[in-house]
Design a protein around this motif. Structure first.
Motif, mmCIF file in Angstrom:
data_model
loop_
_atom_site.group_PDB
_atom_site.id
_atom_site.type_symbol
_atom_site.label_atom_id
_atom_site.label_comp_id
_atom_site.label_asym_id
_atom_site.label_seq_id
_atom_site.Cartn_x
_atom_site.Cartn_y
_atom_site.Cartn_z
ATOM 1 N N PHE A 1 13.261 10.931 5.124
ATOM 2 C CA PHE A 1 14.501 10.250 4.762
ATOM 3 C C PHE A 1 14.298 9.174 3.695
ATOM 4 C CE2 PHE A 1 15.766 11.491 9.244
ATOM 5 C CZ PHE A 1 16.619 12.505 8.829
ATOM 6 N N PHE A 2 13.220 8.397 3.781
ATOM 7 C CA PHE A 2 12.970 7.344 2.790
ATOM 8 C C PHE A 2 12.842 7.935 1.390
ATOM 9 C CE2 PHE A 2 10.195 4.638 0.255
ATOM 10 C CZ PHE A 2 10.702 3.362 0.471
ATOM 11 N N ASP A 3 12.039 8.979 1.258
ATOM 12 C CA ASP A 3 11.857 9.601 -0.057
ATOM 13 C C ASP A 3 13.147 10.253 -0.549
ATOM 14 O OD1 ASP A 3 9.248 8.801 -0.154
ATOM 15 O OD2 ASP A 3 8.391 10.741 0.416
ATOM 16 N N HIS A 4 13.926 10.812 0.363
ATOM 17 C CA HIS A 4 15.208 11.405 -0.022
ATOM 18 C C HIS A 4 16.143 10.332 -0.582
ATOM 19 C CE1 HIS A 4 18.574 14.099 -0.107
ATOM 20 N NE2 HIS A 4 19.227 13.463 0.857
ATOM 21 N N TYR A 5 16.173 9.174 0.069
ATOM 22 C CA TYR A 5 16.992 8.060 -0.420
ATOM 23 C C TYR A 5 16.503 7.610 -1.794
ATOM 24 C CZ TYR A 5 19.649 3.663 -0.192
ATOM 25 O OH TYR A 5 20.518 2.618 -0.440
ATOM 26 N N ALA A 6 15.177 7.526 -1.955
ATOM 27 C CA ALA A 6 14.611 7.129 -3.249
ATOM 28 C C ALA A 6 15.014 8.102 -4.345
ATOM 29 C CB ALA A 6 13.091 7.038 -3.146
ATOM 30 N N ARG A 7 15.027 9.375 -4.030
ATOM 31 C CA ARG A 7 15.354 10.382 -5.039
ATOM 32 C C ARG A 7 16.818 10.284 -5.483
ATOM 33 N NH1 ARG A 7 14.124 16.787 -4.339
ATOM 34 N NH2 ARG A 7 15.990 16.646 -3.035
ATOM 35 N N ALA B 1 20.246 0.066 2.186
ATOM 36 C CA ALA B 1 18.833 -0.147 1.891
ATOM 37 C C ALA B 1 18.017 0.626 2.915
ATOM 38 C CB ALA B 1 18.477 -1.632 1.949
ATOM 39 N N THR B 2 16.752 0.851 2.597
ATOM 40 C CA THR B 2 15.879 1.554 3.533
ATOM 41 C C THR B 2 14.470 0.990 3.453
ATOM 42 O OG1 THR B 2 15.061 3.740 4.226
ATOM 43 C CG2 THR B 2 15.345 3.396 1.871
ATOM 44 N N VAL B 3 13.762 1.087 4.563
ATOM 45 C CA VAL B 3 12.396 0.581 4.692
ATOM 46 C C VAL B 3 11.547 1.667 5.325
ATOM 47 C CG1 VAL B 3 10.932 -1.076 5.939
ATOM 48 C CG2 VAL B 3 13.040 -1.860 4.854
ATOM 49 N N LYS B 4 10.338 1.836 4.813
ATOM 50 C CA LYS B 4 9.374 2.786 5.374
ATOM 51 C C LYS B 4 8.407 2.019 6.270
ATOM 52 C CE LYS B 4 7.725 7.133 5.051
ATOM 53 N NZ LYS B 4 8.550 8.314 5.380
ATOM 54 N N VAL B 5 8.338 2.369 7.542
ATOM 55 C CA VAL B 5 7.572 1.593 8.520
ATOM 56 C C VAL B 5 6.362 2.379 8.999
ATOM 57 C CG1 VAL B 5 7.656 0.370 10.718
ATOM 58 C CG2 VAL B 5 9.701 0.473 9.276
ATOM 59 N N ASP C 1 4.749 -6.585 4.612
ATOM 60 C CA ASP C 1 4.741 -5.862 3.335
ATOM 61 C C ASP C 1 4.855 -4.363 3.601
ATOM 62 O OD1 ASP C 1 4.550 -5.256 0.677
ATOM 63 O OD2 ASP C 1 2.377 -5.512 0.550
ATOM 64 N N VAL C 2 6.076 -3.854 3.498
ATOM 65 C CA VAL C 2 6.322 -2.423 3.697
ATOM 66 C C VAL C 2 7.164 -1.911 2.532
ATOM 67 C CG1 VAL C 2 6.146 -2.475 6.215
ATOM 68 C CG2 VAL C 2 8.344 -2.931 5.125
ATOM 69 N N PRO C 3 7.061 -0.624 2.196
ATOM 70 C CA PRO C 3 7.881 -0.071 1.107
ATOM 71 C C PRO C 3 9.377 -0.241 1.402
ATOM 72 C CG PRO C 3 6.123 1.448 1.710
ATOM 73 C CD PRO C 3 6.125 0.378 2.756
ATOM 74 N N THR C 4 10.092 -0.737 0.422
ATOM 75 C CA THR C 4 11.521 -1.058 0.597
ATOM 76 C C THR C 4 12.312 -0.586 -0.624
ATOM 77 O OG1 THR C 4 10.957 -3.016 1.905
ATOM 78 C CG2 THR C 4 13.184 -2.914 0.994
ATOM 79 N N ILE C 5 13.487 -0.034 -0.380
ATOM 80 C CA ILE C 5 14.426 0.276 -1.452
ATOM 81 C C ILE C 5 15.730 -0.447 -1.123
ATOM 82 C CG2 ILE C 5 15.665 2.054 -2.752
ATOM 83 C CD1 ILE C 5 13.566 4.057 -1.746
ATOM 84 N N ASP C 6 16.069 -1.439 -1.941
ATOM 85 C CA ASP C 6 17.291 -2.212 -1.752
ATOM 86 C C ASP C 6 17.951 -2.407 -3.102
ATOM 87 O OD1 ASP C 6 19.336 -3.944 -1.237
ATOM 88 O OD2 ASP C 6 18.122 -5.443 -0.198
ATOM 89 N N PRO C 7 18.919 -1.577 -3.439
ATOM 90 C CA PRO C 7 19.536 -1.668 -4.762
ATOM 91 C C PRO C 7 20.192 -3.018 -5.054
ATOM 92 C CG PRO C 7 20.094 0.412 -3.720
ATOM 93 C CD PRO C 7 19.428 -0.434 -2.680
ATOM 94 N N GLU C 8 20.517 -3.796 -4.009
ATOM 95 C CA GLU C 8 21.156 -5.089 -4.225
ATOM 96 C C GLU C 8 20.232 -6.247 -3.856
ATOM 97 O OE1 GLU C 8 25.164 -5.623 -2.854
ATOM 98 O OE2 GLU C 8 25.427 -3.478 -2.634
#
Length: 369
Positions: free
Chosen positions: A220-226, A262-266, A358-365
């Motif tokens: 799911f994290f990579d799908h959101y990133a894509r 937003a999403t976080v990879k844990v 410190d974890v991978p995070t995608i937060d457009p805002e």
């Protein structure tokens, strides 16, 4: 009894069961390192079948009945790693229908026992990637109905109201110091809960943002990133998730990226260290997915504090830890999987006191005030 009469009886039986049930609790949990930030756990383990998936199973049954997919004597079949199957077995027994759960062979024996206790049967396959195909095969050969939670979760739930989890949270938050949460943190198994939460806050005009946390082995994290970088190369399927009930080897139809903010990879080590921290603070065991959620809470709290914001964060206590006595609560399980418990425990303990995880995070805002 005619088919329509049986459907009317079945819907009434499910609604009566719902009417006998109380809502689940919203539990405050203090974060020592984050004054002014209030955290709450929506305790879904108190449902009759012990998990968040009780809501989903009820919605799936009502959806299938309203669509005319179930009839008297139908065999109900589901592809599930455990908790959804436990809950669907409950509703199948309520309606007098046979139930078969197709699940990976490594599913916890406690969950298998819970399905069988509810009158269901378990069909075990070697890997998570095989469960859908096997469920469809069984449905075809048995003349049954494949519930297909991964496709229908996001559309079966009435996201506007009807006491869904979002409406319940906001009603219970109404008398709290910060009644509109800054964040609601959830994990994705099907993606249905994230879709319900995201749709509800937009429908109601709330400023709440939805943070979807994803375990280490999940797509799911990579799908959101894509979605933000179409050139990103992603290889699916991923290995099976070690955090039971969440994560998938490929994106599922019910996961709607636009419904989350937003999403976080844990990493699994942090999920399970957070699970132990929450268990210690509550005085009772919780499951691994609750730990994944709690890492997301710590990330959101740190970001709020860094931005000088106070407010509230709500997350989900997905299920109890008694279903994982053979795994997450046994030292040999960690040794077998090569997980560094001591380091993970220290990182989560430091995060509770205010340190950043410190974890991978995608937060457009991420830069918004």
């Amino acid at each position: 009894m005619s088919r329509r009469d049986w459907v009317a009886w079945a819907v009434a039986r499910i609604e009566a069961d719902f009417n006998r049930s109380a809502d689940t609790h919203l539990i405050p949990l203090e974060l020592p390192g984050y004054p002014g930030i209030h955290v709450y756990l929506k305790d879904e383990s108190s449902h009759p079948t012990g998990s968040l998936k009780h809501r989903l199973a009820r919605s799936l049954f009502l959806y299938a009945l309203a669509n005319g997919w179930l009839h008297e004597g139908s065999t109900v079949i589901e592809a599930s790693s455990g908790s959804t199957a436990v809950s669907e077995a409950y509703f199948a027994r309520l309606l007098g229908l046979p139930f078969i759960a197709v699940m990976p062979a490594q599913t916890s024996p406690e969950k298998i026992a819970a399905i069988e206790f509810q009158g269901g049967a378990c069909d075990l396959v070697d890997g998570a990637g095989q469960i859908d195909a096997r469920a469809r095969e069984l449905a075809a050969t048995a003349g049954g109905h494949f519930m297909d939670q991964f496709t229908y979760a996001e559309r079966a739930t009435d996201w506007r109201a009807n006491n869904n989890i979002a409406e319940s949270v906001f009603r219970q938050m109404s008398l709290e110091p910060h009644p509109i949460p800054e964040w609601i943190v959830c994990s994705a198994g099907t993606g249905g809960t994230a879709a319900t939460l995201g749709r509800y806050v937009r429908y109601r005009g709330h400023g709440t943002r939805i943070l979807c946390v994803d375990p280490e082995h999940s797509a799911f994290f990579d799908h959101y990133a894509r979605c933000f970088d179409g050139s990103l190369q992603v290889n699916w399927p991923t290995p099976a998730s070690r955090i039971e009930g969440i994560g998938r080897p490929r994106p599922e139809p019910s996961f709607i990226p636009a419904c989350i903010d937003a999403t976080v990879k844990v990493p699994d080590a942090l999920s399970l260290a957070a699970m132990r921290q929450v268990s210690a603070r509550l005085g009772r065991r919780v499951g691994g997915s609750t730990g994944t959620n709690f890492v997301g809470v710590l990330c959101a709290a740190h970001a709020m504090r860094a931005a000088g914001r106070s407010g509230s964060i709500v997350t989900i206590l997905c299920d109890g830890g008694e279903r994982y006595a053979h795994s997450y609560y046994r030292p040999e399980w960690y040794e077998r999987h090569g997980i560094d418990v001591a380091t993970a425990d220290r990182l989560v303990a430091d995060a509770l006191m205010g340190a950043r995880i410190d974890v991978p995070t995608i937060d457009p805002e991420a830069g918004r005030a």
